[in-house]
Design an enzyme around this catalytic site. Structure first.
Site, PDB file in Angstrom:
ATOM      1  N   LYS A   1       0.762  -5.515  -2.806  1.00  0.00           N
ATOM      2  CA  LYS A   1       0.463  -4.490  -1.818  1.00  0.00           C
ATOM      3  C   LYS A   1      -0.074  -3.230  -2.460  1.00  0.00           C
ATOM      4  O   LYS A   1       0.457  -2.752  -3.462  1.00  0.00           O
ATOM      5  CB  LYS A   1       1.715  -4.149  -1.026  1.00  0.00           C
ATOM      6  CG  LYS A   1       1.880  -5.061   0.172  1.00  0.00           C
ATOM      7  CD  LYS A   1       3.250  -4.951   0.745  1.00  0.00           C
ATOM      8  CE  LYS A   1       4.100  -5.997   0.093  1.00  0.00           C
ATOM      9  NZ  LYS A   1       5.473  -5.948   0.202  1.00  0.00           N
TER      10      LYS A   1
ATOM     11  N   GLU B   1       7.531 -17.338   4.062  1.00  0.00           N
ATOM     12  CA  GLU B   1       8.701 -16.451   4.048  1.00  0.00           C
ATOM     13  C   GLU B   1       9.003 -15.879   5.426  1.00  0.00           C
ATOM     14  O   GLU B   1       8.191 -15.983   6.353  1.00  0.00           O
ATOM     15  CB  GLU B   1       8.491 -15.304   3.053  1.00  0.00           C
ATOM     16  CG  GLU B   1       7.323 -14.402   3.418  1.00  0.00           C
ATOM     17  CD  GLU B   1       7.450 -12.997   2.861  1.00  0.00           C
ATOM     18  OE1 GLU B   1       8.493 -12.353   3.082  1.00  0.00           O
ATOM     19  OE2 GLU B   1       6.476 -12.526   2.239  1.00  0.00           O
TER      20      GLU B   1
HETATM   21  N1  PSU Z   1       4.043  -8.725   2.295  1.00  0.00           N
HETATM   22  C1  PSU Z   1       3.814  -8.269   3.545  1.00  0.00           C
HETATM   23  N2  PSU Z   1       4.838  -7.786   4.257  1.00  0.00           N
HETATM   24  C2  PSU Z   1       6.118  -7.799   3.772  1.00  0.00           C
HETATM   25  C3  PSU Z   1       6.376  -8.280   2.457  1.00  0.00           C
HETATM   26  C4  PSU Z   1       5.299  -8.725   1.771  1.00  0.00           C
HETATM   27  O1  PSU Z   1       2.667  -8.295   4.019  1.00  0.00           O
HETATM   28  O2  PSU Z   1       7.027  -7.390   4.486  1.00  0.00           O
HETATM   29  C5  PSU Z   1       7.799  -8.355   1.925  1.00  0.00           C
HETATM   30  C6  PSU Z   1       7.957  -9.624   1.072  1.00  0.00           C
HETATM   31  O3  PSU Z   1       9.029 -10.359   1.594  1.00  0.00           O
HETATM   32  C7  PSU Z   1       8.257  -9.122  -0.315  1.00  0.00           C
HETATM   33  C8  PSU Z   1       9.003  -7.867   0.012  1.00  0.00           C
HETATM   34  O4  PSU Z   1       9.002 -10.023  -1.085  1.00  0.00           O
HETATM   35  O5  PSU Z   1       8.225  -7.306   1.079  1.00  0.00           O
HETATM   36  C9  PSU Z   1       9.125  -6.955  -1.173  1.00  0.00           C
HETATM   37  O6  PSU Z   1      10.134  -6.024  -0.916  1.00  0.00           O
HETATM   38  P1  PSU Z   1      10.730  -5.162  -2.148  1.00  0.00           P
HETATM   39  O7  PSU Z   1       9.608  -4.287  -2.572  1.00  0.00           O
HETATM   40  O8  PSU Z   1      11.876  -4.390  -1.524  1.00  0.00           O
HETATM   41  O9  PSU Z   1      11.173  -6.138  -3.186  1.00  0.00           O
END
Ligand code: PSU
Ligand code: MN
Length: 312
Positions: free
Chosen positions: A168, A34
């Site tokens: 996370k 990604e």
């Molecule tokens: N994992 C990481 N850093 C990130 C992300 C995931 O170590 O920046 C990103 C991924 O792209 C994931 C997104 O899909 O954060 C999730 O964001 P949200 O909670 O707004 O859906």
């Protein structure tokens, strides 16, 4: 009055990098990567260095990396070095999830793809395995904010196996696992019973499923398709022992970052990048080194699974 016919769908502007195009022609294993982690997940220059190291880790493990991003209205599957570097230094790049992807492409825009959007693009490109850091999930306080990432929903409908170090630790992990279960997403810990918590190997929760062999993970992916079930699977790969930050060290810092986010009224898409950035400062960079180590670890497992899949 004659009823006008709906317009035929537009062709999807998919652009394959050279290495990915060659791998597709050879039926060689490919691992999608990604780009939101590059633009919103890590500071420059570590973001670009990490993206390159992750691509190399995939190659060393015998597969071809395909970093995905939308550039000037085209879905790039495989970014060359110049494009990767430009994306990593650009400011104000859009963060694209399922809801924004089509609009960005239609407007000729540029954006980084989250887990959900990368899964969609990978599936259209015929790539079944995707390695990242951690997926989005149910945020703490979601009972008030309703903030639930689109990532779990994507896992429920798009047939891509996603390798992540769990979700996370800034999220509400029990609620995240509940949502994944409700959506019918297989959550498979690799090599341990515990569900990992990104920077830590253990979350205090047990993963619903466990597998120790990449070939088994590949077989489970194919079996879902054979059953006619849409969607993919989440492979929760614990961070290597040497790189982990024990959850007891992190818990108070996460609580602090969270309190700051609430106090400053940070909402929506901004929440995850804000928390990651605050934790980077609060851990004096340790969260970033751990993040880099776990992504590399996931890239290697992703390559092993992709290789097992192409063996049929
Ligand atoms: N994992 C990481 N850093 C990130 C992300 C995931 O170590 O920046 C990103 C991924 O792209 C994931 C997104 O899909 O954060 C999730 O964001 P949200 O909670 O707004 O859906
Ligand atoms: Mn959100």
């Amino acid at each position: 009055m004659t009823q006008s016919q709906p317009l035929p769908p537009l062709p999807l502007p998919l652009r394959f990098g050279e290495e990915v195009a060659a791998a597709r022609a050879d039926n060689a294993p490919i691992v999608a990567l990604e780009s939101t982690i590059i633009t919103h997940g890590m500071p420059w220059p570590q973001n670009v260095e990490t993206a390159q190291a992750v691509e190399d880790a995939v190659r060393e493990a015998g597969a071809v990396p395909a970093t995905i991003a939308v550039l000037a209205g085209e879905i790039h599957v495989g970014l060359d070095d110049a494009r990767l570097r430009a994306l990593g230094q650009a400011r104000g790049v859009a963060k694209l999830s399922r809801a924004d992807l089509a609009a960005c492409i239609a407007q000729g825009g540029t954006g980084a793809t989250t887990v959900a959007a990368t899964m969609i693009c990978a599936a259209r490109a015929g790539i079944a395995v995707f390695a990242t850091g951690g997926i989005g999930g149910v945020h703490r306080g979601a009972e008030e904010s309703f903030d639930i990432s689109a990532d779990p929903h994507e896992l429920a409908q798009t047939a891509v196996t996603v390798v992540a170090a769990g979700a996370k630790a800034i999220l509400d992990l029990p609620k995240t696992l509940e949502v994944l279960e409700t959506l019918g997403v297989p959550v498979i810990s690799f090599g341990q019973d515990a569900f990992p918590a990104f920077w830590s190997r253990e979350s205090g929760l047990r993963a619903p499923l466990r597998m120790d062999d990449p070939a088994m993970i590949a077989a489970a992916h194919h079996m879902r398709a054979a059953l006619g079930l849409p969607g993919g699977q989440l492979i929760a790969n614990p961070i290597p022992v040497a790189d982990e930050i024990p959850s007891a060290d992190l818990a108070p810092l996460i609580a602090m970052a969270q309190a700051e986010a609430s106090a400053q009224g940070i909402m929506g898409k901004a929440v995850t990048p804000f928390l990651l950035d605050r934790l980077f400062s609060l851990t004096k960079g340790r969260s970033l080194s751990a993040n880099i180590a776990l992504v590399l670890n996931n890239a290697r497992l992703g390559a092993a699974i992709a290789k097992a899949m192409t063996k049929g």
